[in-house]
Design a protein around this motif. Structure first.
Motif, PDB file in Angstrom:
ATOM      1  N   SER A  65       0.828  -1.216   0.000  1.00 29.35           N
ATOM      2  CA  SER A  65       0.000   0.000   0.000  1.00 29.35           C
ATOM      3  C   SER A  65       0.856   1.257   0.000  1.00 29.35           C
ATOM      4  CB  SER A  65      -0.919   0.021   1.222  1.00 29.35           C
ATOM      5  OG  SER A  65      -0.165   0.156   2.423  1.00 29.35           O
ATOM      6  N   GLU A  66       2.038   1.146  -0.618  1.00 27.60           N
ATOM      7  CA  GLU A  66       2.947   2.287  -0.643  1.00 27.60           C
ATOM      8  C   GLU A  66       2.257   3.522  -1.210  1.00 27.60           C
ATOM      9  OE1 GLU A  66       5.594   1.839   0.828  1.00 27.60           O
ATOM     10  OE2 GLU A  66       5.922  -0.321   0.750  1.00 27.60           O
ATOM     11  N   LYS A  67       2.587   4.674  -0.638  1.00 30.16           N
ATOM     12  CA  LYS A  67       1.969   5.915  -1.105  1.00 30.16           C
ATOM     13  C   LYS A  67       2.755   6.563  -2.240  1.00 30.16           C
ATOM     14  CE  LYS A  67      -1.376   5.741   1.832  1.00 30.16           C
ATOM     15  NZ  LYS A  67      -1.185   4.365   2.272  1.00 30.16           N
ATOM     16  N   ALA A  68       4.029   6.263  -2.346  1.00 31.97           N
ATOM     17  CA  ALA A  68       4.868   6.902  -3.362  1.00 31.97           C
ATOM     18  C   ALA A  68       4.856   6.083  -4.646  1.00 31.97           C
ATOM     19  CB  ALA A  68       6.303   7.057  -2.865  1.00 31.97           C
ATOM     20  N   ALA A  69       4.648   6.760  -5.783  1.00 27.96           N
ATOM     21  CA  ALA A  69       4.719   6.058  -7.067  1.00 27.96           C
ATOM     22  C   ALA A  69       6.140   5.581  -7.327  1.00 27.96           C
ATOM     23  CB  ALA A  69       4.251   6.971  -8.186  1.00 27.96           C
ATOM     24  N   ARG A  70       7.109   6.408  -6.956  1.00 25.08           N
ATOM     25  CA  ARG A  70       8.513   6.048  -7.142  1.00 25.08           C
ATOM     26  C   ARG A  70       8.968   5.247  -5.923  1.00 25.08           C
ATOM     27  NH1 ARG A  70      11.451  10.144 -10.655  1.00 25.08           N
ATOM     28  NH2 ARG A  70       9.846  11.444 -11.541  1.00 25.08           N
ATOM     29  N   LEU A  71       8.610   3.989  -5.910  1.00 28.22           N
ATOM     30  CA  LEU A  71       8.871   3.147  -4.748  1.00 28.22           C
ATOM     31  C   LEU A  71      10.369   2.967  -4.512  1.00 28.22           C
ATOM     32  CD1 LEU A  71       7.827   1.094  -2.590  1.00 28.22           C
ATOM     33  CD2 LEU A  71       8.104  -0.646  -4.339  1.00 28.22           C
ATOM     34  N   PRO A  72      10.866   3.378  -3.352  1.00 23.50           N
ATOM     35  CA  PRO A  72      12.270   3.083  -3.040  1.00 23.50           C
ATOM     36  C   PRO A  72      12.398   1.616  -2.642  1.00 23.50           C
ATOM     37  CG  PRO A  72      11.227   4.150  -1.172  1.00 23.50           C
ATOM     38  CD  PRO A  72      10.195   4.116  -2.267  1.00 23.50           C
ATOM     39  N   SER A  73      13.595   1.100  -2.720  1.00 25.64           N
ATOM     40  CA  SER A  73      13.820  -0.274  -2.310  1.00 25.64           C
ATOM     41  C   SER A  73      13.779  -0.372  -0.790  1.00 25.64           C
ATOM     42  CB  SER A  73      15.175  -0.756  -2.824  1.00 25.64           C
ATOM     43  OG  SER A  73      15.250  -0.622  -4.219  1.00 25.64           O
ATOM     44  N   VAL A  74      13.092  -1.386  -0.305  1.00 22.27           N
ATOM     45  CA  VAL A  74      13.046  -1.631   1.134  1.00 22.27           C
ATOM     46  C   VAL A  74      14.214  -2.564   1.442  1.00 22.27           C
ATOM     47  CG1 VAL A  74      11.618  -2.436   3.050  1.00 22.27           C
ATOM     48  CG2 VAL A  74      10.551  -1.347   1.078  1.00 22.27           C
ATOM     49  N   GLU A  75      15.354  -1.990   1.759  1.00 23.19           N
ATOM     50  CA  GLU A  75      16.598  -2.753   1.834  1.00 23.19           C
ATOM     51  C   GLU A  75      16.820  -3.374   3.213  1.00 23.19           C
ATOM     52  OE1 GLU A  75      19.469  -0.354  -1.193  1.00 23.19           O
ATOM     53  OE2 GLU A  75      19.000   0.657   0.691  1.00 23.19           O
ATOM     54  N   SER A  76      17.796  -4.262   3.275  1.00 28.58           N
ATOM     55  CA  SER A  76      18.204  -4.862   4.541  1.00 28.58           C
ATOM     56  C   SER A  76      19.578  -4.345   4.934  1.00 28.58           C
ATOM     57  CB  SER A  76      18.262  -6.386   4.431  1.00 28.58           C
ATOM     58  OG  SER A  76      18.868  -6.931   5.604  1.00 28.58           O
ATOM     59  N   VAL A  77      19.715  -3.990   6.195  1.00 30.88           N
ATOM     60  CA  VAL A  77      21.009  -3.499   6.669  1.00 30.88           C
ATOM     61  C   VAL A  77      22.057  -4.608   6.648  1.00 30.88           C
ATOM     62  CG1 VAL A  77      20.690  -3.981   9.131  1.00 30.88           C
ATOM     63  CG2 VAL A  77      21.996  -1.970   8.429  1.00 30.88           C
ATOM     64  N   MET A  78      21.629  -5.864   6.608  1.00 34.70           N
ATOM     65  CA  MET A  78      22.592  -6.959   6.509  1.00 34.70           C
ATOM     66  C   MET A  78      23.423  -6.849   5.231  1.00 34.70           C
ATOM     67  SD  MET A  78      20.473 -10.325   7.856  1.00 34.70           S
ATOM     68  CE  MET A  78      18.907  -9.944   7.065  1.00 34.70           C
ATOM     69  N   CYS A  79      22.814  -6.289   4.181  1.00 33.03           N
ATOM     70  CA  CYS A  79      23.496  -6.165   2.898  1.00 33.03           C
ATOM     71  C   CYS A  79      24.310  -4.882   2.787  1.00 33.03           C
ATOM     72  CB  CYS A  79      22.480  -6.202   1.763  1.00 33.03           C
ATOM     73  SG  CYS A  79      21.497  -7.711   1.701  1.00 33.03           S
ATOM     74  N   ALA A  80      24.226  -4.026   3.792  1.00 36.32           N
ATOM     75  CA  ALA A  80      24.900  -2.735   3.730  1.00 36.32           C
ATOM     76  C   ALA A  80      26.386  -2.869   4.023  1.00 36.32           C
ATOM     77  CB  ALA A  80      24.275  -1.765   4.715  1.00 36.32           C
ATOM     78  N   ARG A  81      27.164  -1.961   3.447  1.00 36.72           N
ATOM     79  CA  ARG A  81      28.581  -1.894   3.792  1.00 36.72           C
ATOM     80  C   ARG A  81      28.680  -1.535   5.268  1.00 36.72           C
ATOM     81  NH1 ARG A  81      33.744   1.259   1.936  1.00 36.72           N
ATOM     82  NH2 ARG A  81      35.001  -0.515   1.274  1.00 36.72           N
ATOM     83  N   PRO A  82      29.409  -2.328   6.057  1.00 38.03           N
ATOM     84  CA  PRO A  82      29.390  -2.142   7.506  1.00 38.03           C
ATOM     85  C   PRO A  82      29.790  -0.741   7.955  1.00 38.03           C
ATOM     86  CG  PRO A  82      30.380  -4.243   6.952  1.00 38.03           C
ATOM     87  CD  PRO A  82      30.210  -3.499   5.664  1.00 38.03           C
TER      88      PRO A  82
END
Length: 740
Positions: free
Chosen positions: A477-494
């Motif tokens: 039910s996202e409100k933004a047409a330009r949906l950002p990625s719902v990312e995981s911090v596990m994949c982030a550069r530490p």
């Protein structure tokens, strides 16, 4: 009343010849045999004329046969899809099929008759060919083309095999095969070469790849045309090899900006120079020799880059020359142009009925003044980079095209499109975004989702129905047409403070993450009824994956807070828990082939003829989903295509976090303690590649990882339901404790 040329061109199948009608019927019959071989004899195919000039289909029962009628193969395939969904509660998808049809097929009580107001149903973004499709063989492409047809797609972008067109063209302009193969990028990066952003990177491209993909491209186009599709091929916009400057020193070949400030500069042949017309004509000739033509050519001059001049007079001249080359070679030419990097001065030089604008996200109508009266396609742009997450703005995807069409102020919308950067995720989004083509108005979303879920699993237990209600109210039910990625911090550069993984990503959750754990419980309640359903098992794993992805955020913050408070025992405890989450996450993902790094690598290596080629393709595969591009200080595209995949979690992401945690534990207490406020950040607001000695060492390890050869499983393992149940009971109490 003037008949617009574009509509006329795309309506050539109004009156099929006897031979064409026979081919359309045969291709539809063969498609049915591939989809439901055991029930194919229960169907009869008939080819009919368009309804008021529009694609249409009909379904009815006659005797013991289900009659599927359509004006071409795509329309018949769409009829089949409609019948399977609404009468058999069946579904094919990227993430599993539910094709358990009843022994006696349901009778159609009253003839179904549908038509579409959308002449063009366009499919694919250039990026899809790299983020999802680079390693596909004919078997995978054959299935995808059937999926396209069943979902009404009639205008796919087709670029497989373009390497051969470039090779044949450049051979005629003083370049050797070695120089050409050096110019051509590696398989994982071809999308950005066709968009004129890069050259050379990931290559040189082996001749065996060029030869094999010429054949594959021809197979793809043959099947698409048999089913009645109108593939979009390529035009010439002046992008040429940098080496060509040596061959033609007097030609006005200028360097463009370095794409993302990381790659070697590409060059642009001035469209106003006679060499442009010569090369453009040869390019179109060679393309037609290899692939034929359907008279639709993609042209996106200066895509994501600067033009040599932004003066209106120059840009208008560019547009005129591009059109003159295309129409001079093919008098029936129509140009398809994205609105991503659209320049009004170029676009408005094209005849009004010879330009089709592709609004990738369906949100540029007002920005470009309703596209100045040109016909356009309102698209859905859902995924960036192939990142893994549950989410999508279903209200927007289900209503936008119809809303645009209902108001004349929105200009001439003539089609819809799917333009994802990657696919094989969130199947509900793509089912909705394609089915609207056959609807007179936007669907009532709650009712549509209930029917979708019923068809997806073959039955709809009450707990599943309730689970999908929650999914609709949260992740979808996202409100933004330009949906950002719902990312995981596990994949982030530490780091201690992490705002995003990719430069255009987002770690925020526009929903109450705790509610998704309720969905897992509701889905588990139906495990007895749905245990044998592959689609159910995928969705169950995907929902649990999203829950654990959400949980990674507070667990990482706990770990950072422990370090900042100089509480060593707590740092030990929280870091162990965070790493344990990654291990369990990897095991969960390992139950589904969709989430396997090993399959991605295996599929890449199988294209190699020699060991050297196999290694090159594996490097391409590993690089794209991690560091992406060259080792550059700001590394804008670094982690752009981060993936929540088994193998990648433990073999890459976890190792990075272990290095960072060890680094934190070794820091002295007091004023010289590690502090991110004093290190240089990259464009993505993360520590730069050389922000400190630690990050320099980490950078070297990250880039070296792409050259490694350790094997990862390419076959799923474990019982999805039992593993989800185990992880749900293990991690839900943790979620409750950390989100109070």
């Amino acid at each position: 009343m003037k008949i617009q040329y574009l509509i006329l061109l795309l309506s050539l199948s109004v009156n099929l010849s006897a031979a064409s009608e026979k081919q359309a019927k045969q291709s539809a019959i063969e498609m049915i045999q591939r989809i439901i071989p055991d029930k194919a004899s229960c169907f009869k195919v008939e080819i009919i004329s368009r309804k008021e000039g529009k694609d249409c289909f009909e379904i009815e029962t006659k005797g013991d046969k289900i009659i599927l009628r359509g004006n071409n193969g795509v329309s018949v395939a769409s009829a089949l899809n409609h019948y399977l969904k609404y009468y058999c509660n069946a579904q094919i998808s990227w993430n599993g099929d539910n094709m358990k049809l009843p022994g006696k097929l349901p009778v159609i009580p009253q003839k179904v008759s549908e038509f579409t107001a959308f002449d063009q149903r366009v499919y694919l973004n250039y990026c899809t060919f790299s983020y999802t499709m680079p390693w596909w063989d004919w078997n995978r492409w054959e299935r995808e083309i059937d999926w396209m047809a069943m979902h009404g797609i009639n205008m796919p972008l087709s670029v497989v095999g373009q390497e051969a067109v470039w090779q044949n063209t450049l051979r005629k302009f003083k370049m050797t095969d070695e120089e050409i193969r050096t110019f051509l990028v590696g398989p994982a990066f071809q999308a950005w070469q066709w968009m004129t952003n890069i050259e050379t990177y990931g290559g040189p491209l082996p001749q065996s790849w060029i030869d094999s993909h010429l054949i594959l491209g021809q197979q793809i186009l043959k099947r698409q045309r048999e089913l009645g599709m109108t593939p979009i091929l390529q035009s010439f916009t002046g992008f040429v090899p940098a080496k060509l400057k040596e061959k033609y020193p007097d030609a006005p070949i200028k360097e463009k900006n370095r794409w993302c400030n990381a790659f070697t500069a590409t060059v642009q042949l001035d469209p106003l120079d006679p060499l442009f017309r010569e090369m453009g004509t040869v390019f179109l000739e060679e393309q037609e020799k290899l692939f034929g033509t359907d008279h639709i050519y993609a042209a996106d001059p200066f895509h994501e880059g600067a033009a040599p001049s932004n003066e209106r007079e120059y840009l208008e001249a560019v547009g005129k020359v591009i059109w003159q080359v295309a129409s001079g070679y093919d008098p029936d030419a129509v140009i398809a142009m994205q609105t991503w990097s659209l320049r009004e001065a170029i676009a408005r030089t094209f005849p009004e009925d010879r330009l089709l604008l592709l609004d990738l996200g369906g949100w540029n109508v007002k920005r470009f003044d309703s596209f100045w009266g040109y016909p356009y396609v309102a698209g859905t742009l859902h995924n960036y980079g192939g990142r893994v997450y549950m989410g999508g703005n279903l209200p927007f995807y289900g209503s936008n095209a119809h809303q645009l069409m209902s108001d004349p102020a929105n200009g001439r919308i003539t089609g819809i499109g799917l333009f994802p950067e990657a696919i094989e995720h969130n199947p509900v989004v793509y089912e909705l975004a394609t089915e609207i083509a056959w609807m007179e108005k936007a669907p009532i979303l709650k009712e549509w989702i209930r029917q979708y879920a019923h068809a997806r699993y073959g039955k709809l237990p009450a707990s599943i129905d309730k689970g999908w209600e929650i999914l609709q109210e949260t992740v979808y039910s996202e409100k933004a047409a330009r949906l950002p990625s719902v990312e995981s911090v596990m994949c982030a550069r530490p780091a201690l403070t992490i705002k995003k993984v990719a430069a255009n990503g987002d770690l925020s959750r526009p929903y109450d993450a705790k509610q998704l754990w309720d969905v897992v419980e509701l889905f588990l309640q139906a495990s007895g009824e749905l245990k044998g359903s592959d689609t159910y098992c995928f969705d169950l794993v995907d929902i649990m994956r999203q829950c654990m992805s959400d949980l990674s955020l507070p667990l990482q913050k706990e770990m950072s807070d422990a370090y900042l408070s100089e509480n060593d025992p707590l740092l030990e405890e929280t870091s162990d828990r965070f790493l344990d989450l990654i291990d369990d996450f990897d095991r969960l993902l390992g139950t589904r082939s969709t989430f396997l790094l090993g399959k991605w690598i295996k599929d890449a290596r199988k294209w190699g003829v020699t060991e050297e080629e196999k290694d090159l393709y594996e490097w391409n595969a590993r690089t794209l989903v991690t560091v992406w591009g060259p080792k550059w200080t700001t590394a804008h595209l670094f982690e752009y295509s981060n993936r929540q995949w088994s193998g990648l979690m433990k073999g890459y992401y976890k190792v990075r976090w272990e290095k960072f945690i060890s680094y934190l534990k070794a820091q002295p207490k007091g004023e010289w303690r590690y502090d991110e406020n004093y290190i240089r950040k990259s464009l993505a607001d993360r520590p730069a590649q050389d922000a400190s000695d630690f990050y320099t060492r980490l950078t070297n390890w990250e880039y070296d990882w792409s050259f490694q050869k350790e094997e990862y499983s390419s076959v799923p393992s474990g019982d999805e339901i039992e593993i989800v149940r185990e992880l749900y009971h293990k991690w839900k109490p943790v979620m409750i404790a950390v989100t109070k």
